[in-house]
Design an enzyme around this catalytic site. Sequence first.
Site, PDB file in Angstrom:
ATOM      1  N   THR A   1       0.848  -1.184   0.000  1.00 31.81           N
ATOM      2  CA  THR A   1       0.000   0.000   0.000  1.00 31.81           C
ATOM      3  C   THR A   1       0.883   1.232   0.000  1.00 31.81           C
ATOM      4  O   THR A   1       2.028   1.193   0.469  1.00 31.81           O
ATOM      5  CB  THR A   1      -0.933   0.033   1.228  1.00 31.81           C
TER       6      THR A   1
ATOM      7  N   ASP B   1      -7.053  -6.974  -0.521  1.00 35.69           N
ATOM      8  CA  ASP B   1      -7.982  -6.306  -1.418  1.00 35.69           C
ATOM      9  C   ASP B   1      -9.363  -6.519  -0.836  1.00 35.69           C
ATOM     10  O   ASP B   1      -9.698  -7.623  -0.392  1.00 35.69           O
ATOM     11  CB  ASP B   1      -7.901  -6.881  -2.834  1.00 35.69           C
TER      12      ASP B   1
ATOM     13  N   ASP C   1     -17.780   3.316   5.022  1.00 37.20           N
ATOM     14  CA  ASP C   1     -17.983   3.178   6.468  1.00 37.20           C
ATOM     15  C   ASP C   1     -19.131   4.025   7.014  1.00 37.20           C
ATOM     16  O   ASP C   1     -19.869   3.567   7.899  1.00 37.20           O
ATOM     17  CB  ASP C   1     -16.700   3.536   7.221  1.00 37.20           C
TER      18      ASP C   1
ATOM     19  N   ARG D   1     -11.126  -6.678   7.528  1.00 35.25           N
ATOM     20  CA  ARG D   1      -9.668  -6.620   7.455  1.00 35.25           C
ATOM     21  C   ARG D   1      -9.032  -7.115   8.752  1.00 35.25           C
ATOM     22  O   ARG D   1      -8.037  -7.844   8.727  1.00 35.25           O
ATOM     23  CB  ARG D   1      -9.208  -5.194   7.152  1.00 35.25           C
TER      24      ARG D   1
END
Length: 296
Positions: A82, A157, A243, A269
Amino acid sequence: MSNHIPPSEDVSQAVPHIDGQPYLPQNTSLSSQIDDYIVHPKTCSTHLSELRKTDSFPSGQFDAQSTSRVGVPSGAHLIVATHNEHKLGEIRSILLPQLKTFTGNDRCVECNEEAIISAKGLNVAEPVEDGITFTDNAFIKARALCHATGLPAVADDSGLAVDILGGAPGIFSARWCGHHGDDQANLQLLLDQLHDVHDPHRGASFICAAVVVCPDGTEKSVLAQMSGRLINEPRGSNGFGYDPIFIADGQTRTNAELSAKEKHALSHRGKAFRILAPFVAAALGYQVTTIIADKK
């Protein structure tokens, strides 16, 4: 369009697919396949061989100097695929406590923030993420970094799968509005598309594929899910992406109204990287005998 569960040795990968995309609608719970398993250190090592099979990593540290193709900081041991420092911080905060548990050493050199770095600042071209599943795209990113640096690499991902949209936006979540990275435009388009959809039909799930790739070619992937529903108006200022309109099952607040610690405990995650953590520890050269144990 058909749903099927692909054969897999790993319970965390037993996820139905829609047109090749891992997805479970609201009326199908992933909890029986992932949430009933949790990582525990140094316990219940006898029944794990059936789950691990070919998932073991070779012991010994990797020699980054002999295989490196681009310069990396001298203290780096693990690369996160990332360029987003917020995401790097999130993954560090999830992985580090787990790595310390599995290495059995709070002071190990691999178990500090400086040892886990992002791709930001490295002279590595970003690969084209042209996979058709979350796992495909995670592997594309991790393989590129591992090959370029000679270090173990982790990547994830993730995306939002909306029941009534047949699993969309899915792998296109970050560019649902037509271009990449405009969170507000993506969120607004989705709200517009669901404008006339009533609450009972607004079920959705966040899905995350997390992977680790090693210089010797060993790879591991896991999938995790957070199910919930979408509300009509954004709430909260934390988090990112979708979110502000997502409320996880059992919650009354949106993801954007949760603290980082609360979100990590629930999120797709967080689940994925906690499951992946012992494999990352093994990739760093530690002997890990306990991978998954029952909650009991």
